[in-house]
Scaffold this motif. Structure first.
Motif, mmCIF file in Angstrom:
data_model
loop_
_atom_site.group_PDB
_atom_site.id
_atom_site.type_symbol
_atom_site.label_atom_id
_atom_site.label_comp_id
_atom_site.label_asym_id
_atom_site.label_seq_id
_atom_site.Cartn_x
_atom_site.Cartn_y
_atom_site.Cartn_z
ATOM 1 N N ASP A 99 1.133 -1.263 -0.007
ATOM 2 C CA ASP A 99 0.046 0.076 -0.035
ATOM 3 C C ASP A 99 0.727 1.157 0.133
ATOM 4 O O ASP A 99 0.562 2.133 0.721
ATOM 5 C CB ASP A 99 -1.003 0.008 1.112
ATOM 6 C CG ASP A 99 -2.162 0.834 0.682
ATOM 7 O OD1 ASP A 99 -2.573 0.996 -0.139
ATOM 8 O OD2 ASP A 99 -2.754 1.264 1.809
ATOM 9 N N ASN A 104 -3.513 1.623 -3.046
ATOM 10 C CA ASN A 104 -4.271 0.705 -3.080
ATOM 11 C C ASN A 104 -5.586 1.023 -2.169
ATOM 12 O O ASN A 104 -6.686 0.758 -2.695
ATOM 13 C CB ASN A 104 -3.860 -0.552 -2.672
ATOM 14 C CG ASN A 104 -2.863 -1.161 -3.852
ATOM 15 O OD1 ASN A 104 -3.216 -1.032 -5.108
ATOM 16 N ND2 ASN A 104 -1.910 -2.004 -3.591
ATOM 17 N N SER A 105 -5.232 1.233 -1.102
ATOM 18 C CA SER A 105 -6.760 1.603 -0.333
ATOM 19 C C SER A 105 -7.224 2.839 -0.728
ATOM 20 O O SER A 105 -8.587 2.760 -0.663
ATOM 21 C CB SER A 105 -6.154 1.977 1.239
ATOM 22 O OG SER A 105 -5.287 2.608 1.304
ATOM 23 N N LYS A 259 -11.169 4.608 3.406
ATOM 24 C CA LYS A 259 -9.832 4.381 3.103
ATOM 25 C C LYS A 259 -9.119 3.696 4.348
ATOM 26 O O LYS A 259 -8.606 2.788 4.427
ATOM 27 C CB LYS A 259 -9.078 5.439 2.471
ATOM 28 C CG LYS A 259 -7.432 5.110 2.453
ATOM 29 C CD LYS A 259 -6.605 6.082 2.766
ATOM 30 C CE LYS A 259 -5.079 6.009 2.707
ATOM 31 N NZ LYS A 259 -4.619 4.655 3.252
ATOM 32 N N ILE A 262 -10.649 0.297 4.785
ATOM 33 C CA ILE A 262 -10.283 -0.963 3.906
ATOM 34 C C ILE A 262 -8.585 -1.225 4.487
ATOM 35 O O ILE A 262 -8.476 -2.255 4.478
ATOM 36 C CB ILE A 262 -10.162 -0.256 2.554
ATOM 37 C CG1 ILE A 262 -11.590 -0.066 2.297
ATOM 38 C CG2 ILE A 262 -9.574 -1.270 1.624
ATOM 39 C CD1 ILE A 262 -11.775 0.829 0.750
ATOM 40 N N HIS A 263 -7.759 -0.380 4.664
ATOM 41 C CA HIS A 263 -6.520 -0.329 5.245
ATOM 42 C C HIS A 263 -6.592 -1.201 6.373
ATOM 43 O O HIS A 263 -5.894 -2.275 6.516
ATOM 44 C CB HIS A 263 -5.934 1.054 5.495
ATOM 45 C CG HIS A 263 -4.378 0.934 5.663
ATOM 46 N ND1 HIS A 263 -3.511 2.037 5.647
ATOM 47 C CD2 HIS A 263 -3.879 -0.052 6.006
ATOM 48 C CE1 HIS A 263 -2.394 1.688 6.126
ATOM 49 N NE2 HIS A 263 -2.482 0.564 6.411
ATOM 50 N N ALA A 266 -7.683 -4.913 5.633
ATOM 51 C CA ALA A 266 -6.685 -5.374 4.882
ATOM 52 C C ALA A 266 -5.675 -6.245 5.895
ATOM 53 O O ALA A 266 -5.092 -7.195 5.708
ATOM 54 C CB ALA A 266 -5.952 -4.816 3.800
ATOM 55 N N ILE A 283 -7.242 -6.152 -2.209
ATOM 56 C CA ILE A 283 -7.634 -5.054 -1.509
ATOM 57 C C ILE A 283 -9.046 -4.800 -1.386
ATOM 58 O O ILE A 283 -9.845 -4.371 -0.804
ATOM 59 C CB ILE A 283 -6.616 -3.964 -1.246
ATOM 60 C CG1 ILE A 283 -5.345 -4.632 -0.650
ATOM 61 C CG2 ILE A 283 -7.139 -2.731 -0.752
ATOM 62 C CD1 ILE A 283 -4.133 -3.627 -0.674
ATOM 63 N N TYR A 284 -9.329 -4.663 -3.013
ATOM 64 C CA TYR A 284 -10.769 -4.260 -3.397
ATOM 65 C C TYR A 284 -11.745 -5.437 -3.065
ATOM 66 O O TYR A 284 -12.916 -4.962 -2.589
ATOM 67 C CB TYR A 284 -10.874 -3.997 -4.891
ATOM 68 C CG TYR A 284 -12.043 -3.428 -5.430
ATOM 69 C CD1 TYR A 284 -12.548 -2.063 -4.938
ATOM 70 C CD2 TYR A 284 -12.895 -4.003 -6.229
ATOM 71 C CE1 TYR A 284 -13.814 -1.594 -5.259
ATOM 72 C CE2 TYR A 284 -14.377 -3.602 -6.224
ATOM 73 C CZ TYR A 284 -14.762 -2.255 -6.125
ATOM 74 O OH TYR A 284 -15.721 -1.642 -6.380
ATOM 75 N N ALA A 287 -12.619 -4.746 0.501
ATOM 76 C CA ALA A 287 -13.322 -3.547 0.453
ATOM 77 C C ALA A 287 -14.794 -3.867 0.235
ATOM 78 O O ALA A 287 -15.718 -3.369 1.048
ATOM 79 C CB ALA A 287 -12.855 -2.200 -0.524
#
Lengths: 291, 291, 291
Positions: A99, A104-105, A259, A262-263, A266, A283-284, A287
């Motif tokens: 990341d 990514n996030s 964000k 999500i971070h 992950a 990562i998506y 999410a």
């Protein structure tokens, strides 16, 4: 016997490892965080060996690697070097998350924000700053959902290269490279677009208000620029589904909450298995599973 | 009042402190680990002062120092510099462990592996790569047990120097330096030997199979080389008491479990007193007490 | 939901972050300590952003910054750079403590030691080494209490500058710069003084015994020099209210206990609010509240 403590090895390509990534790791519940700065594809080798040769295969999901730093390409090179050292045949692997620069996030969060207002399967979108690390990731995610994506850049040849790569990697991607170099390019690129996501360099205005006003289909604008002036004129840093004369707007801080979620999710997922590579697609996926 | 948290100060002579040593420290139960890279005899001075001048004498056993890194000589120099700063007269001391390159825990583990199969008080042994940091330590431990040790090196004068040092430090040591430079040296060095431990440079073949076949008394071979090709031809990295036509073999990973147990037990012992120096002899004593 | 873990970000201007400050942070109960060496006003910027942009405003009191290192001026520059990045208008701030070289906690401890023996509101004092970081802080605290302070230095112009600054910042301060360059200066500076605090460079004798004997009013001497020979001849490092022919003496280690209590109490206070700047005045206030 209690489970081994979780260890997150934070490998940062900048000289001083990010406090941002480390605070998030604490808040995501990592019990020990080993932080390294100045990490390169060369010096990462023994760091990886120390991860895979210390705990037995059945405990290796309790050790994981996070790669960060301000330079996304440098982070990608470190991830590639890490993966060369893992030994899947002997189950001597640890999970790895990339990341760098939050790319990514942030990309995942921007697309999730858009999903609250448009149907991603069919939305017609424009990604500005589309050749940068965040822009490429946003375009890829939008293309995977199925809508038609225009990828804009001031350098058409670079936009073409990125679009070609996405077409190759995402079966059926509908993606078109467009130039946004001249003042007449903007209105053309915007034509018919319902969603614009701007992911350009900090402090660079990509979409002036008078150009935006030419886009009659426009419903959602998301500006990921974190440093004023805005990349999309009129959108505030803290905008979060804010109404701008019928257009919904988000700013960089406005997508920040998503964000961050999500971070953290992950990081939690990293410790569930020992063989994950969490890059943009993975990562998506994480999410998508968030409540 | 609860006991103070344990603190392990990891001082590494490499630029990036070892993840291996740090993971083991977590798994040995150290509550806080302070990791430093690029440690030298010069810059270690204030690091030691911060250890001894912060907690009172009665709590100093809760702070300890681990010295590591890939260069054993550099680690030894740092340990010497640390000890100059300790003030035993005022009970301002912390315990110190040296395990640069895993040399101490590996040497102890190799000798413990041998003890499962031969009587160390009388076994006739040959140590290949005997002038390196691990080889010297293996030879010293074998000599202390009482059997006759041949210390082999391609440079006889260096082997003589190491043997002389061991003779001086270990009363009654039966140790003989031998050359293994030429093709006829091997069979001569091996003559009558029941145990061979190879501790040479990574990837260097020290004992070809056809030479090994000339050794009729040979019962145990232990190859500490962690990088193929093997130091003792035919022994696998993961061999653990594996039978090779009547000869018992161990590879580097095969002794790894014992090495790890010794490493952890030594870390636990570090926090029991405030004035320990754990080098090869003390770490071997700890290995002897393991179940 | 449980409170977020406390995080102390240790920013050190030396290459290797102080073990002293980190051990004290552990013993003061900080749950996570992020230690950085080689911190400058330039590279601190993103480190601060990582602190303020990760946790919401209501949790930012659980993240705090400690600035240390051997160079007090360098630490002050880093604190100034940190404060430029904080955003009080948005409540995006974290508390910051400066204790480079232990200057603040040491100065506070010295003045608290003196308070056990003299009335600080009226005591006539002399601060030797008064232009150094600790000396300036001691003189400032004494002047705030109200007694008459002589600030001694071998360079009168530098002493004048420090005295002028204190007069400007402390309303009503009674402070006088004096030279201690020549052998006749000492007795003159000492005349009528009841308290002498020496805060000079390590190993430099500032007050010989025969000069001290000329001071008939002298009741308390405090020598903050940590490296022999003493700054005040005859005072031992470990002296703690020790009687020297009717004069009470303290050495650097003798005030160390109080210094440590102040240091820890300040670290605890850091996590009570998110907008504190703990420099000499604030740390002294904390010292005053200690039992």
């Amino acid at each position: 016997m209690p489970e081994k403590h979780t260890i997150l090895v934070q490998l940062d390509t900048d000289a001083l490892p990010s406090t941002f990534d480390r605070v998030v790791a604490v808040d995501a519940g990592a019990q020990h965080i080993f932080s390294y700065g100045g990490v390169t594809p060369e010096n990462v080798v023994t760091l990886v060996h120390g991860c895979i040769f210390t705990r037995g295969a059945k405990d290796l999901h309790r050790t994981a690697i996070f790669v960060g730093g301000s330079d996304v390409a440098a982070g990608e090179a470190v991830v590639a070097a890490i993966r060369k050292q893992l030994i899947p045949a002997a189950k001597l692997t640890v999970s790895v998350m990339l990341d760098s620069n939050g790319a990514n996030s942030t990309a995942a969060a921007a697309v999730r924000a858009a999903a609250r207002h448009v149907n991603l399967d069919s939305v017609e979108s424009l990604v500005l700053g589309g050749t940068g690390p965040v822009g490429q990731r946003v375009a890829r995610l939008l293309a995977k959902h199925g809508g038609h994506v225009r990828l804009g850049s001031r350098q058409l040849d670079r936009a073409e290269a990125v679009a070609a790569k996405i077409r190759q990697e995402v079966p059926g991607a509908k993606i078109e490279a467009v130039s946004v170099a001249t003042s007449s390019d903007g209105p053309k690129a915007l034509q018919g677009r319902e969603l614009v996501i701007a992911a350009g360099a900090p402090g660079v205005l990509l979409l002036p208000k008078k150009v935006r006003d030419t886009a009659k289909q426009l419903r959602v604008v998301i500006d990921l620029n974190g440093v004023p002036p805005a990349g999309i004129e009129g959108v505030g840093l803290g905008d979060r589904a804010k109404d701008h004369d019928g257009i919904v707007g988000y700013g960089a801080i406005g997508v920040g909450d998503t964000k961050m979620k999500i971070h953290k999710a992950a990081l939690v997922a990293l410790f569930e298995k020992s063989d994950l590579l969490l890059d943009i697609d993975e990562i998506y996926e994480i999410a998508l599973r968030l409540p």
